[in-house]
Write a protein that holds these residues in place. Structure first.
Motif, mmCIF file in Angstrom:
data_model
loop_
_atom_site.group_PDB
_atom_site.id
_atom_site.type_symbol
_atom_site.label_atom_id
_atom_site.label_comp_id
_atom_site.label_asym_id
_atom_site.label_seq_id
_atom_site.Cartn_x
_atom_site.Cartn_y
_atom_site.Cartn_z
ATOM 1 N N ALA A 265 46.178 -9.463 66.741
ATOM 2 C CA ALA A 265 47.442 -9.381 65.660
ATOM 3 C C ALA A 265 47.943 -7.844 65.633
ATOM 4 N N SER A 266 49.127 -7.624 65.594
ATOM 5 C CA SER A 266 49.606 -6.221 64.999
ATOM 6 C C SER A 266 49.902 -6.376 63.492
ATOM 7 N N GLN A 267 49.686 -5.316 62.766
ATOM 8 C CA GLN A 267 50.121 -5.056 61.581
ATOM 9 C C GLN A 267 49.648 -6.133 60.558
ATOM 10 N N HIS B 83 43.329 -9.449 63.151
ATOM 11 C CA HIS B 83 43.757 -8.142 63.317
ATOM 12 C C HIS B 83 43.146 -7.859 64.685
ATOM 13 N N ASN B 84 43.183 -6.457 65.140
ATOM 14 C CA ASN B 84 42.571 -5.860 66.324
ATOM 15 C C ASN B 84 41.227 -5.813 66.341
ATOM 16 N N GLY B 85 40.636 -5.997 67.428
ATOM 17 C CA GLY B 85 39.257 -5.878 67.774
ATOM 18 C C GLY B 85 38.979 -6.203 69.136
ATOM 19 N N HIS C 188 45.735 3.796 61.847
ATOM 20 C CA HIS C 188 46.580 2.821 61.060
ATOM 21 C C HIS C 188 45.677 1.745 60.707
ATOM 22 N N GLY C 189 45.858 0.994 59.549
ATOM 23 C CA GLY C 189 44.818 0.131 59.106
ATOM 24 C C GLY C 189 44.372 -0.860 59.934
ATOM 25 N N ASP C 190 45.373 -1.463 60.671
ATOM 26 C CA ASP C 190 44.977 -2.500 61.617
ATOM 27 C C ASP C 190 44.078 -2.241 62.671
ATOM 28 N N SER D 22 53.372 -8.944 67.411
ATOM 29 C CA SER D 22 53.994 -9.124 66.194
ATOM 30 C C SER D 22 53.908 -10.569 65.730
ATOM 31 N N SER D 23 53.827 -10.712 64.351
ATOM 32 C CA SER D 23 53.737 -12.281 63.817
ATOM 33 C C SER D 23 55.006 -12.819 64.041
#
Length: 296
Positions: A10-12, A20-22, A63-65, A256-257
């Protein structure tokens, strides 16, 4: 073993079905963790990736994500008493953020911080190139040198067996037999991680000829104006990047969601990929590394 493990896509903001990213690249004896967003520690458990398998953490930008999961991962490493060094690569402009995240993690990890501020190698076989986002961002490329594959029948005919095989590989010749006479070229494999960027030269350089290209696909082609505004790739642009680069396979992620069904993004990428296989990633997917290319 070489495989790519998807922890989050997921982005953002995460969704009910996407973390989220990983991402983890298992590359022989190394485990490279890319862009650990929130929840990465839990996703590693779900995916069967232990903290001891990670040797490097590569962050594209702060960026946090893409980085807020770092303290949890490091704390788990401390809890598991991971003894080997953990190398963390990140843009130099994100130094304050990275040090703040490290500061709230549990101590006890042999952490080696490696900020970078320009294109080039950052470790053996690991290179970075600048991308085009709203703050300093770098993509990563992992490259194996070209080598040679030994031919058992030619070795037998030359009478080279046992320890002499290793000596032949080391020295290039043995008893008048040259390595080239009993082997064929073996092309090295390569991998590129292209996240959060508008189309740019850095993305093209990273993707050139790679066996596996992991690229963001934040927006649909129909939302190209938004993609340009926020400096992201559309699905079609990701497909075009793979085609131009001659990549072996394209894995799309960072959705994007607004797109509960990313099938449309995969189709848009395929339409511009020039026949290169395209896969839309799901959380916890395990992607075997593509078979080695034949020498042309």
């Amino acid at each position: 073993m070489r495989e790519f493990v998807v922890l989050g896509t997921a982005s953002q903001v995460p969704t009910r079905t996407r973390n989220h990213n990983g991402y983890v690249l298992r590359w022989d004896g190394e485990g490279l963790l890319f862009d650990p967003g929130e929840g990465t520690q839990r996703q590693m458990i779900q995916a069967g990736v232990s903290s001891s398998q990670i040797t490097r953490i590569c962050i594209t930008h702060v960026h946090g994500d893409h980085c807020l999961g770092l303290p949890g991962v490091l704390s788990r490493m401390a809890l598991d008493r991971v003894a080997h060094p953990i190398h963390v690569h990140y843009p130099a402009s994100g130094e304050d953020m990275i040090r703040a995240l490290v500061a709230v993690a549990s101590p006890g990890v042999d952490l080696r911080l490696h900020p970078h501020g320009s294109a080039g190698p950052v470790a053996s076989g690991l290179d970075v190139r600048p991308l085009l986002h709203r703050l300093e961002t770098y993509g990563y490329r992992v490259t194996e040198p070209d080598g040679r594959s030994l031919l058992p029948e030619r070795l037998a005919a030359a009478g080279i067996t046992g320890p002499d095989v290793s000596l032949l590989q080391r020295d290039g010749s043995m008893g008048g037999v040259r390595l080239e006479e009993v082997s064929v070229p073996r092309p090295g494999q390569s991998f590129a991680f292209v996240m959060d960027t508008a189309p740019c030269a850095g993305a093209e350089e990273l993707a050139e000829g790679v066996d596996l290209l992991v690229a963001e696909s934040t927006f649909s082609d129909d939302d190209g104006v938004l993609a340009a505004q926020y400096r992201h790739l559309t699905a079609g642009q990701a497909g075009a990047l793979a085609a131009t680069a001659g990549a072996g396979m394209l894995l799309l992620t960072h959705f994007s969601s607004r797109y509960p069904d990313v099938g449309q993004l995969a189709e848009q990428a395929r339409a511009r990929s020039g026949g290169i296989p395209v896969v839309a990633a799901n959380d916890l997917d395990r992607i075997p590394f593509p078979k080695r290319k034949r020498w042309s």
